[in-house]
Write an enzyme that holds these catalytic residues in place. Structure first.
Site, PDB file in Angstrom:
ATOM      1  N   GLY A  45      -4.040  94.765  37.736  1.00  0.00           N
ATOM      2  CA  GLY A  45      -4.652  95.777  38.901  1.00  0.00           C
ATOM      3  C   GLY A  45      -5.941  95.715  38.997  1.00  0.00           C
ATOM      4  CB  ALA A  50      -5.443  94.054  42.801  1.00  0.00           C
ATOM      5  NE  ARG A  78      -6.533  91.549  28.303  1.00  0.00           N
ATOM      6  CZ  ARG A  78      -6.798  90.541  27.431  1.00  0.00           C
ATOM      7  NH1 ARG A  78      -6.882  89.083  28.269  1.00  0.00           N
ATOM      8  NH2 ARG A  78      -7.492  90.284  26.468  1.00  0.00           N
ATOM      9  CG  HIS A 217      -0.455  83.168  50.699  1.00  0.00           C
ATOM     10  ND1 HIS A 217      -0.555  82.439  49.545  1.00  0.00           N
ATOM     11  CD2 HIS A 217      -1.266  82.361  51.514  1.00  0.00           C
ATOM     12  CE1 HIS A 217      -1.426  81.236  49.702  1.00  0.00           C
ATOM     13  NE2 HIS A 217      -1.875  81.386  50.854  1.00  0.00           N
ATOM     14  CE  LYS A 221      -1.483  81.166  55.276  1.00  0.00           C
ATOM     15  NZ  LYS A 221      -2.675  81.992  55.559  1.00  0.00           N
ATOM     16  CG  ASP A 274      -2.792  75.050  43.755  1.00  0.00           C
ATOM     17  OD1 ASP A 274      -2.288  76.293  43.696  1.00  0.00           O
ATOM     18  OD2 ASP A 274      -3.566  74.723  44.791  1.00  0.00           O
ATOM     19  CG  HIS A 279       1.729  77.140  49.737  1.00  0.00           C
ATOM     20  ND1 HIS A 279       2.309  78.536  49.688  1.00  0.00           N
ATOM     21  CD2 HIS A 279       0.564  76.914  49.315  1.00  0.00           C
ATOM     22  CE1 HIS A 279       1.161  78.901  49.004  1.00  0.00           C
ATOM     23  NE2 HIS A 279       0.207  78.155  48.610  1.00  0.00           N
ATOM     24  CE  LYS A 379      -8.111  73.592  45.401  1.00  0.00           C
ATOM     25  NZ  LYS A 379      -8.404  74.739  45.973  1.00  0.00           N
TER      26      LYS A 379
END
Length: 529
Positions: A45, A50, A78, A217, A221, A274, A279, A379
């Site tokens: 969190g 977050a 933590r 995620h 979209k 990745d 995705h 990238k």
């Protein structure tokens, strides 16, 4: 076949709008299922996710009238922090990252539902305190005990967290009765098939599959969600959505930045793990899936699972034939110098981790027989953009396509995922005048222009889905393991090759020449984004 570069200049000069009418839709119209009051516990969190994504998403849901009537958000991290300090940190995140402006009155009401506690994920006493704190807040806010646990933590912590939630009684396996408990697992779900199976086994001991939401995620979209609508709500596409009419499909996820501060993670992951494993394979599934007979989550996920089962394995000599991996070297991005990947802080100078990958793959079923799917991601490319491009087959070389020296541009349906969500259809039109001259033009649709407001962020939609219990946009266990099984074969092929130095491409360019050859050997070319 002509290069896409030859026709890019017409994109802006010859564009036809699909519709000039703006359609106003209020956010409240989207809420078709009531959202039950709930407690959301965010492990990690105090972290970036977050602050940058989750809390801004919840705040936007509140502004749009889509949050439950009552709720509590409890961050667990933590770092020692008071509730007030936690709220101040999150407020800063909303100011910087929310798609809608912060309204003091709304924020203050929202902040009264935000709380924090410090604890170690591997300490059993953390879960005893978590149970007591959750029950105290639920009494205060008169909540029914529905709980959602968001694991925004490294996969190495999944086992102690799941075991702690179970042994303390904070979460219970679904018994078909209220209140519910649900868990959200962030990617990556493992780094190969074996580790993915281990994570699924751990979460499966504590939670039923119906309680587990593996979040990607990209699946939240707007354009990705619209892909099913484009395919199955328009009669003009489905009859031609097959190998008889489609020449090939290109799926591109381009990232302009380098690895930056994520070098330690990226060294362990690489572009294939990745981006492609989650995705891009999910996008491929949505393009290639058969029509589901309903929108029931498992029916939709069954249809996507069938695509993964039909992916031709890339093994042995095919690994070198159908995949390309590379690393970026020193160059310029957005006018700023960028060091080469192996010179980035935290990267092994002899690293063979790929920052770019291109894959040619096939879905071996009746619909897609012989149609190549080209995937590329990297990238330090020229811009941040993602799209799916479906290129249709050439027309016969007669009439308007009779000139073999200058063949007609093919029809292409493009779904833009980012940065500007929408879709376009490239067709050929006659140029006004006395000569029978043709040019490619685009019919262009943009969400922001037609619907009159920005699309919700992906995390807004996905968090709302979890709260209402809709798992259709989340990966099921069998799909996760099927995608890893396919990816792991490529990883093993790379490892067996013993390659010590990868092909290179200059930062700020579109990738290595080897990737160009991958598609040019088939008489095709990468699209210009």
């Amino acid at each position: 076949m002509p290069s896409a570069d030859n026709h890019a200049l017409y994109r802006n000069e010859h564009t036809m709008a699909l519709s000039n009418d703006r359609i106003e839709i209020s956010p409240a119209q989207e809420a078709s299922v009531p959202v039950e009051p709930t407690t959301l516990v965010i492990f990690g969190g105090s972290g970036d996710l977050a602050k940058r994504r989750l809390i801004p998403a919840l705040y936007n849901l509140l502004l749009d009238g889509l949050m439950p009537s009552n709720y509590v958000v409890l961050g667990l991290g933590r770092r020692p922090m008071s509730d007030e300090e936690f709220r101040a940190t999150l407020r800063d995140g909303v100011v910087k990252h929310s798609r809608q402006a912060l309204i003091d009155e709304t924020w203050n009401a929202f902040a009264n539902h935000l709380f924090y506690m410090a604890g170690e994920n591997d300490d059993p006493t953390t879960y005893v305190r978590l149970k007591a704190r959750a029950e105290e807040l639920e009494r205060t806010f008169q909540l029914p005990g529905n709980r959602i646990f968001y694991l925004s933590i490294p996969p190495s912590s999944f086992t102690p967290v799941c075991e702690g939630l179970s042994s303390s009684g904070v979460a219970i396996k679904d018994n078909g009765h209220a209140p519910y408990a649900r868990i959200i697992v962030e990617k990556p779900v493992g780094r190969d098939l074996t580790s993915a199976q281990a994570i699924n086994t751990v979460t499966g001991r504590v939670f039923d599959e119906s309680q587990i939401f593996r979040i990607d995620h990209y699946l939240g979209k707007e354009t990705v969600q619209n892909l099913m609508v484009v395919r199955f709500a328009n009669s003009i596409f489905e009859p031609i959505w097959n190998h008889k009419y489609i020449d090939h499909v290109q799926i591109t996820v381009s990232e302009a930045e380098g690895v930056g501060s994520r070098s330690s993670y990226y060294e362990e992951a690489g572009a294939l793990r990745d981006m492609v494993q989650n995705h891009m394979l999910q996008l491929l599934c949505l393009v290639a899936m058969e029509p589901p007979y309903s929108l029931d989550p498992d029916v939709v996920r069954n249809a996507k699972m069938e695509v993964l089962r039909c992916l031709r394995p890339i093994i042995g000599k095919d690994v070198e034939k159908f995949t390309v991996r590379a690393q970026y070297t020193e160059g310029t991005a957005h006018g700023e110098p960028m060091p080469g990947y192996r010179r980035e802080k935290g990267v092994d100078p002899t690293s063979t981790t790929e920052t770019y990958v291109a894959v040619k793959c096939f879905v071996e079923n009746w619909r897609w027989s012989g149609v190549p799917f080209y995937l590329r991601t990297g990238k330090a490319l020229p811009l941040r953009a993602s799209e799916i491009a479906v290129q249709f087959k050439d027309i016969p070389q007669i009439l308007f396509n009779a000139n073999g020296q200058s063949p007609q541009a093919p029809n292409v349906l493009t779904l833009r995922i980012q940065p500007e969500e929408g879709l376009s259809l490239r067709i050929v039109s006659r140029v006004p005048g006395t000569r029978a001259q043709t040019h490619p033009v685009e019919m262009n649709f943009k969400y922001g222009e037609v619907f009159g407001r920005p699309s919700p962020e992906a995390y807004e939609r996905l968090l709302l889905d979890v709260m209402v219990g809709d798992a259709s946009r989340f990966m099921r266990r069998d799909a996760v393991e099927a995608s890893w099984a396919w990816i792991t074969q490529i990883l093993e092929g790379w490892q067996q090759s013993g390659q010590r130095w990868l092909p290179e491409y200059q930062a700020g360019t579109w990738g290595p020449v080897e990737a160009d050859r991958l598609i040019q050997n088939d008489g095709r070319s990468w699209r210009t984004l």
